[in-house]
Design an enzyme around this catalytic site. Structure first.
Site, PDB file in Angstrom:
ATOM      1  CE1 TYR A 151     -14.082   5.967  19.532  1.00 28.45           C
ATOM      2  CE2 TYR A 151     -12.811   7.549  20.818  1.00 28.45           C
ATOM      3  CZ  TYR A 151     -13.365   7.147  19.621  1.00 28.45           C
ATOM      4  OH  TYR A 151     -13.197   7.925  18.506  1.00 28.45           O
ATOM      5  CG  PHE A 205       5.433   0.393  -1.993  1.00 30.53           C
ATOM      6  CD1 PHE A 205       5.668  -0.826  -2.610  1.00 30.53           C
ATOM      7  CD2 PHE A 205       4.226   0.586  -1.341  1.00 30.53           C
ATOM      8  CE1 PHE A 205       4.712  -1.836  -2.576  1.00 30.53           C
ATOM      9  CE2 PHE A 205       3.264  -0.423  -1.308  1.00 30.53           C
ATOM     10  CZ  PHE A 205       3.517  -1.636  -1.922  1.00 30.53           C
ATOM     11  CB  THR A 206       1.982   1.185  -5.349  1.00 27.75           C
ATOM     12  OG1 THR A 206       1.863   0.315  -4.225  1.00 27.75           O
ATOM     13  CG2 THR A 206       2.566   0.420  -6.525  1.00 27.75           C
ATOM     14  CG  ASP A 239       7.927   1.459   4.068  1.00 23.65           C
ATOM     15  OD1 ASP A 239       7.647   0.661   4.986  1.00 23.65           O
ATOM     16  OD2 ASP A 239       7.276   1.532   3.024  1.00 23.65           O
ATOM     17  NE  ARG A 251       3.472  -4.725  -7.474  1.00 22.89           N
ATOM     18  CZ  ARG A 251       2.766  -4.000  -6.594  1.00 22.89           C
ATOM     19  NH1 ARG A 251       3.161  -3.899  -5.347  1.00 22.89           N
ATOM     20  NH2 ARG A 251       1.677  -3.387  -6.952  1.00 22.89           N
TER      21      ARG A 251
END
Ligand code: PM9
Length: 461
Positions: free
Chosen positions: A76, A128-129, A219, A386
């Site tokens: 974990y 960008f979306t 990005d 697009r």
């Protein structure tokens, strides 16, 4: 890329395992498309022959990556794979801190929450979306400052992803630096056609940002593909490795968001990385609320291992030549046949210009959505709209955003399809082009509130 010499881009790998494909009949495709509301996102994968919907998470992993999965440390906390990934991100992206996330939008969510205040403005090289939605959900407004050439499908500018520095300066003057938490720079620019930003331009953005004390967030989803274009076309970079260029790009920015499902040759994963200690502190705290502990961020240990290995594989120049070469092979085939596409051919996809392809359809009859549907009917090829559907509605007026670009994206998963598949694709697009005048528009009959392109439904007019 030399199109007469395929050895210039032949793949530096061979196929070890195959996944059968089948093509269903035209009648079955008609039924499947109607059932999907003429939205290719709503088709079942089993009803698709060549899946060019996206390059996101659809990559073929290497034998080394598959072996890496077996080395997953599924503790974990403190998984060894996290530390491997952290070391690779530091080595190749150069940022000091890493926060893993389940995919790119997880990173976008975190950085938007940490940095954006209601009323802020975020300039960037085309929206960008998911990126814009997270900026808006945090109370910000995105402002496009990309160069005008990016909106012109015929301009052959080699770096159509460049920021217009005059537009950027004007946005800063108008709103004031205090209202601009960061400048959002994508490499490559997906919605412009996978177009790269130049290193020189990125340096200009950094200089301007520094003058006003504003951060730059990259990005980096396809930054390695961007690095290839810089090496090939930006003077003074020919002798550098892709790794040198990537590091240089990142060094001009303060942080990056990353969807590893693209460049890094994996099926899932993402991260946020940054240099600033205070920003890290906040993001590391928030990640446990939304994604998972800061040493796994919603990922299994094995996923982080595959990402760490993918970083090295994607920086290999022969791999990248074959990647970009395949896209250019299809692009050149379509250009030779007179099909209107975005020029120059971008990194991850070919973008059909639906405005020119279906000249008789007005934008509010969704020409790109219809063209994507038609290509599926023709040959079982799945692509993505697009255009006006992806652009959504204006936050203030509620009206459709009407982007200049009305495109259909044919996106290439990495290391997945062969040259014969590429030939089928070119032939299918030519066939639809031949009968284009008979193609009718669509009306939207269901529209979800967020990112409507994923789930909207249409009917033929
Ligand atoms: N891009 C694409 O198909 C996948 C879903 S959106 C239709 O192009 C950039 C430049 C992307 C991107 C995803 C994300 C979000 C951020 N930036 O999908 O959340 O192209 O991993 O990344 C998609 P995730």
């Amino acid at each position: 890329m030399d199109k007469t010499n395929r050895r210039s881009w032949a793949e530096p790998f061979k196929i070890k395992m195959v996944e059968p494909l089948r093509i269903i009949s035209r009648e079955e495709r008609e039924r499947a498309l109607a059932g999907a509301g003429y939205n290719t996102f709503l088709l079942r994968s089993e009803d698709v022959y060549l899946d060019l919907l996206t390059d996101s998470g659809t990559n073929a992993m290497s034998d080394r990556q598959w072996a890496g999965l077996m080395m997953g440390d599924e503790a974990y906390a403190g998984s060894r794979n996290f530390y491997h990934l952290e070391a690779k991100v530091r080595q190749h992206y150069g940022y000091k801190h890493l926060v893993p996330t389940h995919q790119g939008r997880g990173a976008e969510h975190l950085i938007s929450r940490v940095l954006i205040k209601p009323g802020d403005v975020i300039p960037g090289n085309m929206y960008f979306t998911t990126t814009r939605l997270h900026q808006e959900l945090a109370g910000g407004t995105f402002v496009d400052v990309i160069i005008d050439e990016a909106h012109d499908t015929e301009s052959t500018h080699p770096f159509k992803g460049d920021v217009d520095l005059k537009k950027l300066a004007a946005v800063i003057e108008k709103h004031g630096a205090a209202k601009i938490p960061y400048i959002s720079v994508a490499a490559t620019v997906n919605m412009a056609g996978g177009q790269p930003i130049s290193l020189g331009n990125l340096r200009g953005v950094r200089d301007l940002a520094r003058k006003y004390g504003i951060k730059v967030v990259l990005d980096a989803t396809r930054a390695m593909e961007n690095a290839f274009f810089i090496k090939r076309s930006e003077k003074g970079n020919e002798g550098k490795t892709l790794a040198d260029i990537l590091l240089e790009m990142c060094s001009l920015t303060d942080a990056c968001t990353m969807s590893a499902k693209k460049d890094l040759l994996v099926n899932i994963g993402g991260f946020l990385a940054m240099n600033d200690d205070a920003l890290f502190e906040e993001a590391r705290n928030l990640v446990v609320v939304y994604e998972g502990l800061h040493t796994y961020g919603g990922l299994a240990g094995r996923d982080m291992e595959a990402m760490a290995i993918g970083i090295e594989e994607a920086l290999d120049l022969d791999y990248m030549k074959s990647r970009i070469g395949q896209v250019e092979y299809v692009g050149n085939g379509l250009i030779e046949a007179g099909i209107p596409i975005v020029r120059p051919v971008g990194g991850h996809a070919i973008f059909l210009d639906a405005r020119k392809f279906l000249q008789h359809l007005p934008q509010d009859q969704f020409p790109a959505q219809r063209l994507a549907a038609e290509l599926y009917l023709e040959s079982g090829i799945r692509s993505m709209e697009r255009g006006i559907v992806s652009a959504g509605r204006d936050k203030a007026t509620g009206k459709h955003n009407c982007p200049k670009l009305e495109l259909v994206r044919l996106t290439f998963p990495r290391r997945v399809y062969t040259q014969a598949h590429c030939d089928v694709l070119v032939e299918s697009v030519i066939e639809v082009f031949r009968r284009r005048e008979k193609i009718r528009g669509l009306k939207m009959v269901y529209e979800p509130k967020y990112l409507r392109f994923f789930q909207a439904r249409f009917e033929p007019l």
